[in-house]
Scaffold this motif. Sequence first.
Motif, PDB file in Angstrom:
ATOM      1  N   SER A 104     -36.147 -30.079  71.293  1.00  0.00           N
ATOM      2  CA  SER A 104     -35.390 -28.586  71.574  1.00  0.00           C
ATOM      3  C   SER A 104     -34.376 -28.529  70.497  1.00  0.00           C
ATOM      4  O   SER A 104     -34.177 -29.440  69.597  1.00  0.00           O
ATOM      5  CB  SER A 104     -34.561 -29.045  72.988  1.00  0.00           C
ATOM      6  OG  SER A 104     -33.772 -30.027  72.913  1.00  0.00           O
TER       7      SER A 104
ATOM      8  N   LEU B 149     -41.111 -27.910  66.324  1.00  0.00           N
ATOM      9  CA  LEU B 149     -42.185 -28.805  66.536  1.00  0.00           C
ATOM     10  C   LEU B 149     -42.188 -30.024  65.499  1.00  0.00           C
ATOM     11  O   LEU B 149     -42.365 -29.278  64.325  1.00  0.00           O
ATOM     12  CB  LEU B 149     -43.481 -28.097  66.644  1.00  0.00           C
ATOM     13  CG  LEU B 149     -44.903 -28.687  66.731  1.00  0.00           C
ATOM     14  CD1 LEU B 149     -44.710 -29.532  68.348  1.00  0.00           C
ATOM     15  CD2 LEU B 149     -46.005 -28.112  66.561  1.00  0.00           C
TER      16      LEU B 149
ATOM     17  N   SER C  82     -44.670 -33.400  67.777  1.00  0.00           N
ATOM     18  CA  SER C  82     -43.895 -33.655  68.874  1.00  0.00           C
ATOM     19  C   SER C  82     -42.843 -32.436  68.981  1.00  0.00           C
ATOM     20  O   SER C  82     -42.055 -32.451  68.115  1.00  0.00           O
ATOM     21  CB  SER C  82     -43.264 -35.008  68.582  1.00  0.00           C
ATOM     22  OG  SER C  82     -42.522 -35.445  69.547  1.00  0.00           O
ATOM     23  N   PRO C  83     -42.808 -32.003  70.402  1.00  0.00           N
ATOM     24  CA  PRO C  83     -41.896 -30.854  70.355  1.00  0.00           C
ATOM     25  C   PRO C  83     -40.262 -31.421  70.501  1.00  0.00           C
ATOM     26  O   PRO C  83     -40.173 -32.453  71.132  1.00  0.00           O
ATOM     27  CB  PRO C  83     -42.227 -30.152  71.609  1.00  0.00           C
ATOM     28  CG  PRO C  83     -42.986 -31.270  72.112  1.00  0.00           C
ATOM     29  CD  PRO C  83     -43.591 -32.043  71.414  1.00  0.00           C
TER      30      PRO C  83
ATOM     31  N   GLU D  28     -37.242 -24.067  70.350  1.00  0.00           N
ATOM     32  CA  GLU D  28     -37.762 -25.167  70.298  1.00  0.00           C
ATOM     33  C   GLU D  28     -38.270 -25.585  68.911  1.00  0.00           C
ATOM     34  O   GLU D  28     -39.133 -24.815  68.454  1.00  0.00           O
ATOM     35  CB  GLU D  28     -38.787 -25.346  71.632  1.00  0.00           C
ATOM     36  CG  GLU D  28     -39.248 -26.867  71.591  1.00  0.00           C
ATOM     37  CD  GLU D  28     -40.207 -27.037  72.946  1.00  0.00           C
ATOM     38  OE1 GLU D  28     -41.318 -26.637  72.538  1.00  0.00           O
ATOM     39  OE2 GLU D  28     -39.630 -27.771  73.672  1.00  0.00           O
TER      40      GLU D  28
ATOM     41  N   SER E  64     -44.163 -39.156  67.708  1.00  0.00           N
ATOM     42  CA  SER E  64     -45.043 -38.188  66.803  1.00  0.00           C
ATOM     43  C   SER E  64     -46.318 -38.704  66.410  1.00  0.00           C
ATOM     44  O   SER E  64     -47.226 -38.004  66.143  1.00  0.00           O
ATOM     45  CB  SER E  64     -44.274 -37.852  65.602  1.00  0.00           C
ATOM     46  OG  SER E  64     -44.174 -38.739  64.576  1.00  0.00           O
TER      47      SER E  64
ATOM     48  N   ARG F 225     -40.992 -22.457  63.132  1.00  0.00           N
ATOM     49  CA  ARG F 225     -40.297 -23.512  63.820  1.00  0.00           C
ATOM     50  C   ARG F 225     -41.008 -24.884  63.797  1.00  0.00           C
ATOM     51  O   ARG F 225     -40.927 -25.661  64.645  1.00  0.00           O
ATOM     52  CB  ARG F 225     -40.219 -23.148  65.297  1.00  0.00           C
ATOM     53  CG  ARG F 225     -39.394 -21.734  65.633  1.00  0.00           C
ATOM     54  CD  ARG F 225     -39.418 -21.522  67.017  1.00  0.00           C
ATOM     55  NE  ARG F 225     -39.071 -20.282  67.153  1.00  0.00           N
ATOM     56  CZ  ARG F 225     -38.951 -19.593  68.275  1.00  0.00           C
ATOM     57  NH1 ARG F 225     -39.246 -20.368  69.440  1.00  0.00           N
ATOM     58  NH2 ARG F 225     -38.473 -18.448  68.638  1.00  0.00           N
ATOM     59  N   ARG F 226     -42.029 -24.948  62.590  1.00  0.00           N
ATOM     60  CA  ARG F 226     -42.933 -26.170  62.526  1.00  0.00           C
ATOM     61  C   ARG F 226     -42.009 -27.135  61.499  1.00  0.00           C
ATOM     62  O   ARG F 226     -41.912 -26.704  60.243  1.00  0.00           O
ATOM     63  CB  ARG F 226     -44.159 -25.965  62.131  1.00  0.00           C
ATOM     64  CG  ARG F 226     -44.939 -25.240  63.183  1.00  0.00           C
ATOM     65  CD  ARG F 226     -46.277 -24.504  62.738  1.00  0.00           C
ATOM     66  NE  ARG F 226     -47.105 -25.351  62.201  1.00  0.00           N
ATOM     67  CZ  ARG F 226     -47.920 -26.129  62.759  1.00  0.00           C
ATOM     68  NH1 ARG F 226     -48.302 -25.863  63.943  1.00  0.00           N
ATOM     69  NH2 ARG F 226     -48.956 -26.546  62.062  1.00  0.00           N
TER      70      ARG F 226
END
Length: 333
Positions: free
Chosen positions: A101, A21, A98-99, A19, A91, A180-181
């Motif tokens: 997938s 972000l 805001s996550p 996931e 967001s 993952r940001r």
Amino acid sequence: MPCEGCMDRNNVSTGATMEFLLLGFSELLHLRVLLFLILLIVHLVTLAGNMMIFVAVLMEPSRPPMLFFLCQLSAIELCYTLVIVPKALLSLVAVGGSPISFLGCAAQMQLFVALGGAECFLLAAMSYDCCVAVCQPLRYAALMSRGLCLGLALACGLGAFAVALALTAAVFRLPFCPSRRIDHFFCDVPAVLHLACTHSYSPELPLLATCVLLLLLPLLLILASYVCIAVALVRITSPVGRGKAFSTCVSHLAITLLHYGCATFMYIRPKSSYSPARDKAVSLVYTNITPLMYPLVYSLRNKEVRGMLRKMLSRRKIAQLNWDTIRVDVRVW
């Protein structure tokens, strides 16, 4: 520059359960409400403007090629803004990001690139339409047949979808760092590539090939069309005829410059020059302001579009008047 943790391959993630972000505008927390209201208003006006042109063209019984392509352009812009802007608004509401997938991010990139690419191809098709209208006015109806217009429209959509699918598959096959940001408000290609856990320039090759196919190739076709148009304008001796021929192309030329200006700045550059704050500012322009400008430019510069919109509004007024008359008659009865 590679992200932190890239030296340890055990920290790299590649699975579809990952996931991301989307940080959005987290650095502008004090302006969240203002930005949300501005983006929402621009989004609604953009949807209304493009929807109005789309419906007006559909209601026109005889659609010349220019209106046919304009209808397709409005449909692309409607889908384009719906793919990007709702997530950007979310967001701004979500604190801390805001996550999204792995598959959701890939789908958003696929749709965004496909729609943007279809727009580039469509602008090339519209430049050919302008070229035929100026250079071969007597043969225009025969050259720009309904079958050719449908074929061009279909080729624009399928070609862009195929190129976008190849790019998205190449990007999401890469190993990503554990951060993952994504410092962006949607899954833009440079922002996602910045998370790629690799030291080589090989991840940039699919983006480069995509830029050649979706940006450079249509741009060359557009330039070739306008060279022919310029030669034809020089041969026209009448100032009135020259002005009429030029007015045929000015709306398309304005939109082409606006679209290609932002796209060239964003994608035809190395990964090392990535700047989150600058890229988000430019992205706000081409995902919000540019789609808003399209219906305005065509409505203000094109007499045929203005006449078509007036006709649609007059039909609506007549329909409303008839409906009000029926309601009055029912009440009297």
